[in-house]
Write an enzyme that holds these catalytic residues in place. Structure first.
Site, PDB file in Angstrom:
ATOM      1  N   ALA A  18       0.817  -1.223   0.000  1.00 47.37           N
ATOM      2  CA  ALA A  18       0.000   0.000   0.000  1.00 47.37           C
ATOM      3  C   ALA A  18       0.847   1.266   0.000  1.00 47.37           C
ATOM      4  O   ALA A  18       0.315   2.356   0.164  1.00 47.37           O
ATOM      5  CB  ALA A  18      -0.932  -0.008   1.199  1.00 47.37           C
ATOM      6  N   ARG A  20       2.863   2.250  -2.594  1.00 47.86           N
ATOM      7  CA  ARG A  20       2.942   2.859  -3.943  1.00 47.86           C
ATOM      8  C   ARG A  20       2.202   1.963  -4.936  1.00 47.86           C
ATOM      9  O   ARG A  20       1.796   0.855  -4.594  1.00 47.86           O
ATOM     10  CB  ARG A  20       4.402   3.057  -4.376  1.00 47.86           C
ATOM     11  CG  ARG A  20       5.179   1.760  -4.489  1.00 47.86           C
ATOM     12  CD  ARG A  20       6.665   2.032  -4.713  1.00 47.86           C
ATOM     13  NE  ARG A  20       7.475   0.903  -4.315  1.00 47.86           N
ATOM     14  CZ  ARG A  20       7.835  -0.094  -5.098  1.00 47.86           C
ATOM     15  NH1 ARG A  20       7.458  -0.113  -6.348  1.00 47.86           N
ATOM     16  NH2 ARG A  20       8.580  -1.081  -4.638  1.00 47.86           N
ATOM     17  N   TYR A 159       7.609 -15.397 -11.770  1.00 55.69           N
ATOM     18  CA  TYR A 159       6.469 -14.541 -11.394  1.00 55.69           C
ATOM     19  C   TYR A 159       5.165 -15.221 -11.827  1.00 55.69           C
ATOM     20  O   TYR A 159       4.191 -15.277 -11.063  1.00 55.69           O
ATOM     21  CB  TYR A 159       6.671 -13.195 -12.094  1.00 55.69           C
ATOM     22  CG  TYR A 159       5.597 -12.145 -11.911  1.00 55.69           C
ATOM     23  CD1 TYR A 159       5.289 -11.633 -10.649  1.00 55.69           C
ATOM     24  CD2 TYR A 159       4.917 -11.615 -13.009  1.00 55.69           C
ATOM     25  CE1 TYR A 159       4.325 -10.630 -10.493  1.00 55.69           C
ATOM     26  CE2 TYR A 159       3.962 -10.615 -12.858  1.00 55.69           C
ATOM     27  CZ  TYR A 159       3.667 -10.135 -11.605  1.00 55.69           C
ATOM     28  OH  TYR A 159       2.728  -9.152 -11.461  1.00 55.69           O
TER      29      TYR A 159
HETATM   30  N1  LIG Z   1       0.943  -3.030 -12.616  1.00 55.02           N
HETATM   31  C1  LIG Z   1       0.582  -4.018 -13.390  1.00 55.02           C
HETATM   32  O1  LIG Z   1       0.567  -3.876 -14.632  1.00 55.02           O
HETATM   33  C2  LIG Z   1       0.184  -5.345 -12.802  1.00 55.02           C
HETATM   34  C3  LIG Z   1      -0.287  -6.346 -13.689  1.00 55.02           C
HETATM   35  C4  LIG Z   1      -0.651  -7.566 -13.156  1.00 55.02           C
HETATM   36  C5  LIG Z   1      -0.578  -7.795 -11.790  1.00 55.02           C
HETATM   37  N2  LIG Z   1      -0.093  -6.830 -10.956  1.00 55.02           N
HETATM   38  C6  LIG Z   1      -0.015  -7.126  -9.525  1.00 55.02           C
HETATM   39  O2  LIG Z   1      -0.620  -6.052  -8.813  1.00 55.02           O
HETATM   40  C7  LIG Z   1      -0.011  -5.945  -7.527  1.00 55.02           C
HETATM   41  C8  LIG Z   1       0.428  -4.501  -7.306  1.00 55.02           C
HETATM   42  O3  LIG Z   1       1.420  -4.211  -8.276  1.00 55.02           O
HETATM   43  P1  LIG Z   1       1.917  -2.733  -8.598  1.00 55.02           P
HETATM   44  O4  LIG Z   1       1.993  -2.637 -10.068  1.00 55.02           O
HETATM   45  O5  LIG Z   1       1.164  -1.732  -7.832  1.00 55.02           O
HETATM   46  O6  LIG Z   1       3.425  -2.841  -8.044  1.00 55.02           O
HETATM   47  P2  LIG Z   1       4.392  -1.708  -7.455  1.00 55.02           P
HETATM   48  O7  LIG Z   1       4.007  -0.371  -7.930  1.00 55.02           O
HETATM   49  O8  LIG Z   1       5.777  -2.198  -7.731  1.00 55.02           O
HETATM   50  O9  LIG Z   1       4.101  -1.791  -5.899  1.00 55.02           O
HETATM   51  C9  LIG Z   1       4.427  -2.965  -5.200  1.00 55.02           C
HETATM   52  C10 LIG Z   1       4.040  -2.815  -3.750  1.00 55.02           C
HETATM   53  O10 LIG Z   1       4.492  -3.988  -3.059  1.00 55.02           O
HETATM   54  C11 LIG Z   1       5.328  -3.607  -1.969  1.00 55.02           C
HETATM   55  N3  LIG Z   1       6.415  -4.554  -1.761  1.00 55.02           N
HETATM   56  C12 LIG Z   1       7.370  -4.920  -2.645  1.00 55.02           C
HETATM   57  N4  LIG Z   1       8.255  -5.763  -2.077  1.00 55.02           N
HETATM   58  C13 LIG Z   1       7.833  -5.928  -0.788  1.00 55.02           C
HETATM   59  C14 LIG Z   1       8.320  -6.680   0.319  1.00 55.02           C
HETATM   60  N5  LIG Z   1       9.434  -7.426   0.239  1.00 55.02           N
HETATM   61  N6  LIG Z   1       7.646  -6.616   1.491  1.00 55.02           N
HETATM   62  C15 LIG Z   1       6.526  -5.852   1.601  1.00 55.02           C
HETATM   63  N7  LIG Z   1       6.015  -5.131   0.601  1.00 55.02           N
HETATM   64  C16 LIG Z   1       6.656  -5.170  -0.589  1.00 55.02           C
HETATM   65  C17 LIG Z   1       5.881  -2.233  -2.385  1.00 55.02           C
HETATM   66  O11 LIG Z   1       6.182  -1.439  -1.267  1.00 55.02           O
HETATM   67  P3  LIG Z   1       7.679  -1.208  -0.671  1.00 55.02           P
HETATM   68  O12 LIG Z   1       8.600  -1.066  -1.833  1.00 55.02           O
HETATM   69  O13 LIG Z   1       7.495   0.001   0.171  1.00 55.02           O
HETATM   70  O14 LIG Z   1       7.932  -2.446   0.113  1.00 55.02           O
HETATM   71  C18 LIG Z   1       4.693  -1.605  -3.108  1.00 55.02           C
HETATM   72  O15 LIG Z   1       3.820  -0.997  -2.192  1.00 55.02           O
HETATM   73  C19 LIG Z   1       1.138  -6.945  -7.502  1.00 55.02           C
HETATM   74  O16 LIG Z   1       0.737  -8.123  -6.880  1.00 55.02           O
HETATM   75  C20 LIG Z   1       1.402  -7.194  -8.985  1.00 55.02           C
HETATM   76  O17 LIG Z   1       1.982  -8.453  -9.191  1.00 55.02           O
HETATM   77  C21 LIG Z   1       0.276  -5.606 -11.441  1.00 55.02           C
END
Ligand SMILES: NC(=O)c1ccc[n+]([C@@H]2O[C@H](COP(=O)([O-])OP(=O)(O)OC[C@H]3O[C@@H](n4cnc5c(N)ncnc54)[C@H](OP(=O)(O)O)[C@@H]3O)[C@@H](O)[C@H]2O)c1
Length: 285
Positions: A18, A20, A159
């Site tokens: 949550a 970013r 992934y």
């Molecule tokens: N964006 C897309 O196109 C897309 C497509 C398909 C699925 N998804 C899925 O949607 C979800 C959100 O993705 P997003 O695009 O918003 O990704 P993002 O912008 O990279 O954000 C990822 C979030 O996960 C947290 N995170 C990463 N590593 C962590 C760790 N070791 N421990 C705790 N928190 C961690 C990050 O916070 P910190 O860095 O502060 O830890 C951040 O808040 C994910 O499950 C992703 O696989 C996204």
């Protein structure tokens, strides 16, 4: 059995990832339902900023900094919420991501970290929150998955394994605990624009969004829909998502051909080369 609602006043939601990307939008949508929201992620400064923004809009919000790849993180976060707020009613396992590098260029340790974040952490958090949910006879777990495995999206081997794994986990969890008041839903996301890893990757490479991308806000709306309508699975992508997924499962050879035709394979190669060149520049000064 009629299930108790997990949204609204007197209910508590935990949203992972949550700090970013898509997570803050999910947290805002849940808070908009009057639910208390606990944000988690590693970056305390980002969590603090998100919390302040939500609180200024009138939300009941707090945050817990945690690296979910650490073995005891899930237990610690769940216990903290149990002690301070009487437990988690809604858990959204949103934290996740992919290093986006070629499989053969990564170490097994890097692969295990991807599995840890995208599969093991949601399992551990579900496990840690479930006891309290069963005692209270109410709970909902929403897991965020991706279409990557279904469409053989390039360079996402590990992934994709994790994201497909979480679909199976959610289905069985839902089947086993639904009659006891605890439900589970999985959201299967296509490419997302406006926020998150996909948009960042395009910005980094100076590429434009495509019409196949869905706004991040649609994911937040889908979380609310999955909970309110108690949906087992929602596919978040343009057009008939569930049909697309079924076609992809029926014709597994279609994904790579489509990725090549749509230019996704070439784009991903370009992005990976760009990243490698940047990393080399840093290493060589
Ligand atoms: N964006 C897309 O196109 C897309 C497509 C398909 C699925 N998804 C899925 O949607 C979800 C959100 O993705 P997003 O695009 O918003 O990704 P993002 O912008 O990279 O954000 C990822 C979030 O996960 C947290 N995170 C990463 N590593 C962590 C760790 N070791 N421990 C705790 N928190 C961690 C990050 O916070 P910190 O860095 O502060 O830890 C951040 O808040 C994910 O499950 C992703 O696989 C996204």
């Amino acid at each position: 059995m009629r299930r108790s609602t997990v949204l609204g006043h007197g209910r508590t939601a935990l949203v992972t990832g949550a700090s970013r990307g898509i997570g803050p939008l999910i947290a805002r949508a849940i808070a908009g339902q009057g639910t208390r929201v606990i944000l988690t992620g590693r970056s305390r400064s980002d969590l603090e900023a998100e919390s302040s923004e939500l609180a200024a809009a009138g939300a009941d919000v707090s945050f817990i900094g945690a690296d979910l790849t650490e073995p005891d993180a899930a237990e610690r976060v769940a216990e903290d919420i149990e002690r301070r707020h009487g437990g988690v009613d809604l858990l959204v396992n949103n934290a996740g991501g992919d290093p986006l590098r070629e499989f053969h260029a990564m170490t097994l340790e890097e692969n295990l970290r991807t599995l840890q974040l995208n599969l093991i952490a949601p399992v551990a958090l579900s496990r840690a929150a479930l006891d309290g949910m069963l005692i209270r006879g109410r709970g909902h777990i929403v897991n965020i998955s991706a279409m990557v495995g279904r469409v053989s999206f390039p360079y996402t081997e590990v992934y994709a394994a994790a994201k497909d794994g979480i679909i199976g986990f959610t289905r069985v969890l839902r089947g086993d605990y639904h009659a006891r008041g605890v439900s589970a839903s999985v959201l299967i996301l296509g490419a997302i624009r406006d926020a998150g890893q996909g948009q960042r990757m395009l910005d980094e490479a100076g590429m434009k969004t495509s019409r196949f991308m869905v706004p991040a806000q649609a994911v937040a709306r889908a979380v609310i829909k999955a909970v309110r309508k108690d949906r087992a699975e929602l596919v978040v992508m343009p057009g008939p998502g569930r049909l697309m997924r079924a076609i992809m499962d029926y014709f597994p050879g279609l994904g790579p051909a489509m990725n090549r035709a749509a230019g996704a394979t070439a784009s991903m190669q370009k992005i990976i080369e760009l990243r490698e060149a940047k990393a080399d520049a840093v290493t060589n000064g």
